[in-house]
Design an enzyme around this catalytic site. Structure first.
Site, mmCIF file in Angstrom:
data_model
loop_
_atom_site.group_PDB
_atom_site.id
_atom_site.type_symbol
_atom_site.label_atom_id
_atom_site.label_comp_id
_atom_site.label_asym_id
_atom_site.label_seq_id
_atom_site.Cartn_x
_atom_site.Cartn_y
_atom_site.Cartn_z
ATOM 1 N N GLY A 122 0.817 -1.216 0.000
ATOM 2 C CA GLY A 122 0.000 0.000 0.000
ATOM 3 C C GLY A 122 0.844 1.257 0.000
ATOM 4 N N GLY A 141 -10.115 -12.890 15.944
ATOM 5 C CA GLY A 141 -9.967 -12.878 17.406
ATOM 6 C C GLY A 141 -10.305 -11.508 17.976
ATOM 7 N N ALA A 177 -12.482 -9.817 3.099
ATOM 8 C CA ALA A 177 -12.314 -9.608 1.658
ATOM 9 C C ALA A 177 -11.724 -10.881 1.071
ATOM 10 C CB ALA A 177 -11.385 -8.421 1.398
ATOM 11 N N TYR A 195 -1.863 -17.408 -2.863
ATOM 12 C CA TYR A 195 -2.966 -16.446 -2.699
ATOM 13 C C TYR A 195 -4.299 -17.192 -2.590
ATOM 14 C CZ TYR A 195 -5.917 -12.358 -3.838
ATOM 15 O OH TYR A 195 -6.850 -11.355 -3.835
ATOM 16 N N TYR A 218 -15.463 -19.580 12.853
ATOM 17 C CA TYR A 218 -15.786 -18.617 13.922
ATOM 18 C C TYR A 218 -17.290 -18.331 13.950
ATOM 19 C CZ TYR A 218 -11.336 -17.358 15.996
ATOM 20 O OH TYR A 218 -10.172 -17.387 16.717
HETATM 21 N N1 NAD Z 1 -8.422 -5.409 -6.394
HETATM 22 C C1 NAD Z 1 -9.082 -6.498 -6.750
HETATM 23 O O1 NAD Z 1 -9.504 -6.620 -7.912
HETATM 24 C C2 NAD Z 1 -9.341 -7.599 -5.752
HETATM 25 C C3 NAD Z 1 -9.961 -8.773 -6.208
HETATM 26 C C4 NAD Z 1 -10.226 -9.779 -5.298
HETATM 27 C C5 NAD Z 1 -9.908 -9.625 -3.960
HETATM 28 N N2 NAD Z 1 -9.298 -8.494 -3.540
HETATM 29 C C6 NAD Z 1 -8.967 -8.423 -2.105
HETATM 30 O O2 NAD Z 1 -9.210 -7.125 -1.598
HETATM 31 C C7 NAD Z 1 -8.219 -6.773 -0.632
HETATM 32 C C8 NAD Z 1 -7.555 -5.477 -1.026
HETATM 33 O O3 NAD Z 1 -6.946 -5.619 -2.298
HETATM 34 P P1 NAD Z 1 -6.299 -4.368 -3.053
HETATM 35 O O4 NAD Z 1 -6.556 -4.549 -4.494
HETATM 36 O O5 NAD Z 1 -6.730 -3.110 -2.389
HETATM 37 O O6 NAD Z 1 -4.756 -4.634 -2.787
HETATM 38 P P2 NAD Z 1 -3.619 -3.638 -2.291
HETATM 39 O O7 NAD Z 1 -2.330 -4.349 -2.392
HETATM 40 O O8 NAD Z 1 -3.748 -2.328 -2.996
HETATM 41 O O9 NAD Z 1 -4.004 -3.416 -0.790
HETATM 42 C C9 NAD Z 1 -3.739 -4.349 0.225
HETATM 43 C C10 NAD Z 1 -3.244 -3.587 1.443
HETATM 44 O O10 NAD Z 1 -2.991 -4.518 2.492
HETATM 45 C C11 NAD Z 1 -1.784 -4.142 3.133
HETATM 46 N N3 NAD Z 1 -1.237 -5.324 3.803
HETATM 47 C C12 NAD Z 1 -0.820 -6.497 3.238
HETATM 48 N N4 NAD Z 1 -0.379 -7.345 4.171
HETATM 49 C C13 NAD Z 1 -0.526 -6.708 5.366
HETATM 50 C C14 NAD Z 1 -0.259 -7.061 6.709
HETATM 51 N N5 NAD Z 1 0.279 -8.253 7.035
HETATM 52 N N6 NAD Z 1 -0.538 -6.168 7.692
HETATM 53 C C15 NAD Z 1 -1.089 -4.962 7.389
HETATM 54 N N7 NAD Z 1 -1.359 -4.556 6.135
HETATM 55 C C16 NAD Z 1 -1.080 -5.431 5.136
HETATM 56 C C17 NAD Z 1 -0.913 -3.624 2.003
HETATM 57 O O11 NAD Z 1 0.158 -2.824 2.433
HETATM 58 C C18 NAD Z 1 -1.936 -2.845 1.180
HETATM 59 O O12 NAD Z 1 -2.051 -1.510 1.592
HETATM 60 C C19 NAD Z 1 -7.241 -7.957 -0.561
HETATM 61 O O13 NAD Z 1 -7.592 -8.770 0.535
HETATM 62 C C20 NAD Z 1 -7.497 -8.678 -1.864
HETATM 63 O O14 NAD Z 1 -7.214 -10.050 -1.747
HETATM 64 C C21 NAD Z 1 -8.992 -7.490 -4.406
#
Ligand code: NAD
Length: 311
Positions: A36, A102, A114, A145, A159
């Site tokens: 991010g 938790g 998500a 993933y 849960y």
């Molecule tokens: N964008 C899509 O099309 C899409 C599709 C399916 C699912 N998702 C899900 O939506 C969610 C967000 O995706 P996105 O596209 O915004 O991705 P992104 O990479 O832009 O955002 C993910 C965020 O999570 C943070 N992060 C990762 N691991 C972390 C940790 N251990 N602790 C704290 N922060 C952490 C990253 O720094 C980032 O800011 C994800 O769970 C992803 O699997 C997104």
């Protein structure tokens, strides 16, 4: 309400923070910035309704005070990212989800996961309803993933059934819009960045593989409705209108006015041939469906990238 959003500095997490703040809630945005960018939430800085906490949610999460909801969006999400951070991806889907669950238990909060269309793998059923169990290669490159998310779903349901926790699971399909990163390797951002830089657009395979693309505003509306009035069973949220990757490339060229050529490269391993949500459940349960056409969403996204992409 007072809510915790993990992954707040990411593409979707930041839009979700905007929406919850706009709806009058207090938001704690948590992120470790692995994929991010603080710039995505810089405009919220100084708002009394918003607090940013830098923390890795794969380790124990402590939050002072009451919480009404925990929305767990932290996870690398694009293939480029989860191939670069395979262990962190598995950890945040497994340990991170466990920690967030938790915390929700301890606070008596609603939990929202998500998840992703990747739980369907390379599907043999088309379009994919929530009842389809998927076709995933656990040891292929995408396994880190896909399996992390499948584990996260199983943990969330455990849960819900064992502890009676109020939970939601959204299976998000390909989403695009402002704040996607230029280098995240997703097809929409790839094409737009290549077009704006005047580089050739790279299509993998012959471009006949189909994708459906949901504009971020539509997705966030679906998420909020699922959060407010959904139930514990997984719900697909995405745009069922299907385009081939080649059609998308041509549309990006048209909307950006770029004169780039289209080049073809070999298809990566385990790249799904088809991906399209069956959104019957979201339609009937949430009265939700996407309304932003790809043409319009691309225009808005290209406008965003014009401000950020430099060569
Ligand atoms: N964008 C899509 O099309 C899409 C599709 C399916 C699912 N998702 C899900 O939506 C969610 C967000 O995706 P996105 O596209 O915004 O991705 P992104 O990479 O832009 O955002 C993910 C965020 O999570 C943070 N992060 C990762 N691991 C972390 C940790 N251990 N602790 C704290 N922060 C952490 C990253 O720094 C980032 O800011 C994800 O769970 C992803 O699997 C997104």
């Amino acid at each position: 309400m007072r809510v915790l959003i993990t992954g707040a500095a990411g593409f979707l997490g930041s839009h979700l923070c905007d929406r919850f703040v706009a709806d009058g809630h207090d938001v704690i945005g948590m992120d470790n910035l692995i994929t991010g960018e603080l710039g995505n939430i810089a405009h919220l800085e100084g708002r009394k309704e918003f607090t940013y906490v830098r923390h890795d949610v794969s380790t124990f999460i402590a939050v002072d005070g009451p919480l009404d909801a925990v929305l767990h969006f932290a996870s690398p999400a694009s293939p480029v990212d989860y191939l670069k951070f395979p262990i962190q991806t598995l950890k945040v889907g497994a340990l991170g989800t466990h920690n967030a669950l938790g915390l929700a238990m301890a606070k008596g909060a609603r939990f929202f996961l998500a998840s992703t269309s990747e739980v369907y793998g390379d599907p043999e059923v088309h379009p994919q309803p929530e009842t389809y169990w998927g076709h995933v290669n656990p040891v292929g490159p995408r396994g880190v993933y896909d399996e992390a998310k499948r584990f996260g779903e199983a943990m969330t349901m455990a849960y819900h059934y064992y502890h009676g926790l109020d939970t939601r699971i959204v299976r998000i399909f390909n989403t695009y819009g402002p704040r996607m990163r230029a280098q995240d390797g997703r097809v929409v951002s790839n094409f737009i960045v290549q077009a704006l830089r005047g580089e050739p657009l790279t299509v993998y395979g012959d471009g006949s593989q189909s994708r459906s693309f949901c504009y971020v505003d539509d997705l966030i509306e679906g998420i909020v409705r699922l959060f407010e009035r959904g139930d514990a069973d997984p719900t697909n949220v995405g745009n069922p209108r299907e385009f081939t990757v080649l059609e998308l490339a041509k549309l990006v060229l048209e909307k950006s006015g770029a004169k780039s050529e289209i080049v073809f490269e070999p298809l990566p391993t385990d790249d799904p041939r088809q991906r399209r949500p069956d959104i019957s459940r979201a339609r009937s349960l949430l009265q939700w469906e996407p309304y932003v056409p790809l043409e319009e969403g691309l225009e808005r996204t290209i406008a965003h990238f014009r401000k950020t992409v430099t060569d």
